[in-house]
Design a protein around this motif. Structure first.
Motif, PDB file in Angstrom:
ATOM      1  N   PRO A  42      26.159  24.375  71.038  1.00  0.00           N
ATOM      2  CA  PRO A  42      25.610  25.532  69.829  1.00  0.00           C
ATOM      3  C   PRO A  42      26.646  26.356  69.693  1.00  0.00           C
ATOM      4  O   PRO A  42      26.784  27.131  70.941  1.00  0.00           O
ATOM      5  CB  PRO A  42      24.230  25.644  70.025  1.00  0.00           C
ATOM      6  N   TRP A  43      27.050  26.755  68.606  1.00  0.00           N
ATOM      7  CA  TRP A  43      28.072  27.979  68.517  1.00  0.00           C
ATOM      8  C   TRP A  43      27.414  29.228  68.477  1.00  0.00           C
ATOM      9  O   TRP A  43      27.956  30.203  68.327  1.00  0.00           O
ATOM     10  CB  TRP A  43      28.941  27.798  67.288  1.00  0.00           C
ATOM     11  N   THR A  48      25.937  35.992  69.067  1.00  0.00           N
ATOM     12  CA  THR A  48      24.791  36.558  69.651  1.00  0.00           C
ATOM     13  C   THR A  48      25.495  37.404  71.029  1.00  0.00           C
ATOM     14  O   THR A  48      25.034  38.755  70.900  1.00  0.00           O
ATOM     15  CB  THR A  48      24.011  35.785  70.462  1.00  0.00           C
ATOM     16  N   LEU A  49      26.257  37.065  71.713  1.00  0.00           N
ATOM     17  CA  LEU A  49      26.815  37.638  72.823  1.00  0.00           C
ATOM     18  C   LEU A  49      27.681  38.860  72.307  1.00  0.00           C
ATOM     19  O   LEU A  49      27.870  40.091  72.841  1.00  0.00           O
ATOM     20  CB  LEU A  49      27.790  36.652  73.672  1.00  0.00           C
ATOM     21  N   VAL A  50      28.603  38.511  71.146  1.00  0.00           N
ATOM     22  CA  VAL A  50      29.499  39.639  70.566  1.00  0.00           C
ATOM     23  C   VAL A  50      28.598  40.753  70.067  1.00  0.00           C
ATOM     24  O   VAL A  50      29.000  41.909  70.302  1.00  0.00           O
ATOM     25  CB  VAL A  50      30.180  39.202  69.471  1.00  0.00           C
ATOM     26  N   THR A 124      33.948  25.665  71.533  1.00  0.00           N
ATOM     27  CA  THR A 124      32.712  26.518  71.697  1.00  0.00           C
ATOM     28  C   THR A 124      32.514  27.225  72.977  1.00  0.00           C
ATOM     29  O   THR A 124      32.158  28.282  73.100  1.00  0.00           O
ATOM     30  CB  THR A 124      31.582  25.436  71.100  1.00  0.00           C
ATOM     31  N   ALA A 125      32.859  26.449  74.102  1.00  0.00           N
ATOM     32  CA  ALA A 125      32.777  26.767  75.423  1.00  0.00           C
ATOM     33  C   ALA A 125      33.842  28.059  75.800  1.00  0.00           C
ATOM     34  O   ALA A 125      33.535  29.232  76.253  1.00  0.00           O
ATOM     35  CB  ALA A 125      33.183  26.196  76.518  1.00  0.00           C
ATOM     36  N   SER A 131      33.275  35.579  74.457  1.00  0.00           N
ATOM     37  CA  SER A 131      32.361  36.970  74.118  1.00  0.00           C
ATOM     38  C   SER A 131      31.595  37.034  75.413  1.00  0.00           C
ATOM     39  O   SER A 131      30.940  38.165  75.213  1.00  0.00           O
ATOM     40  CB  SER A 131      31.481  35.935  72.963  1.00  0.00           C
ATOM     41  N   ALA A 132      31.428  36.285  76.161  1.00  0.00           N
ATOM     42  CA  ALA A 132      30.763  36.545  77.661  1.00  0.00           C
ATOM     43  C   ALA A 132      31.467  37.857  78.232  1.00  0.00           C
ATOM     44  O   ALA A 132      30.967  38.826  78.701  1.00  0.00           O
ATOM     45  CB  ALA A 132      30.271  35.505  78.583  1.00  0.00           C
ATOM     46  N   GLY A 133      32.689  37.610  78.329  1.00  0.00           N
ATOM     47  CA  GLY A 133      33.666  38.763  78.839  1.00  0.00           C
ATOM     48  C   GLY A 133      33.513  39.837  78.072  1.00  0.00           C
ATOM     49  O   GLY A 133      33.834  41.007  78.847  1.00  0.00           O
TER      50      GLY A 133
END
Length: 160
Positions: A42-43, A48-50, A124-125, A131-133
């Motif tokens: 899922p994208w 969400t993380l951003v 996506t990964a 975005s996690a970074g």
């Protein structure tokens, strides 16, 4: 005094996030290689993380100004600052693990990008890892913003 130093919260160093990123990367590679068919990711984790990163970055800027007692800001309550530090530490640990996991997934499928499913999983990964970074950077900035500046008023008058 030594007992007090043991209970004191320390800033997040580079070792624990790096270790979590490596462990997450290994888990991502192992999970991706153990699945026979990759389901599409899922994208929705990317925005969400951003958004979390933007919220923490904005909060860090405001918190830093409030701790430094810049004009136009009200002082921050110590309990609020402690809660923000706890949020920053938890976000940094989660973001490190997510960064490693999704980077490991992207790395694992990078050799088979001719398949449309793998191309989708790769993008996506990779987007989720980036975005996690961004969340990791915002969390570390929030933790930094919660530090109390050195008191310069303690110096005797005339000493700079």
């Amino acid at each position: 005094m030594p007992e007090e130093d043991e209970r004191r919260m320390r800033p997040t160093g580079w070792r624990v996030p790096a270790l979590l990123a490596v462990v997450g990367g290994l888990l991502g590679v192992l999970l991706t290689n153990s699945l026979s068919g990759l389901p599409p990711l899922p994208w929705s984790a990317i925005p969400t993380l951003v958004l979390l990163a933007l919220a923490e970055g904005y909060t860090a800027g405001r918190t830093r100004r409030r701790i430094r007692r810049e004009p136009g800001t009200e002082p921050i309550q110590p309990l609020s600052a402690a809660r923000l530090v706890a949020l920053a530490k938890a976000s940094a640990l989660f973001a490190s693990l997510a960064l490693g996991f999704f980077a490991g997934m992207a790395l694992s499928v990078s050799d088979t990008l001719v398949l449309p499913t793998h191309w989708s999983v790769f993008l996506t990964a990779l987007g989720t890892a980036l975005s996690a970074g961004l969340l990791l950077a915002a969390a570390l900035y929030l933790e930094y913003a919660c530090r109390i500046p050195d008191d310069e008023d303690d110096d005797p008058p005339g000493v700079s």
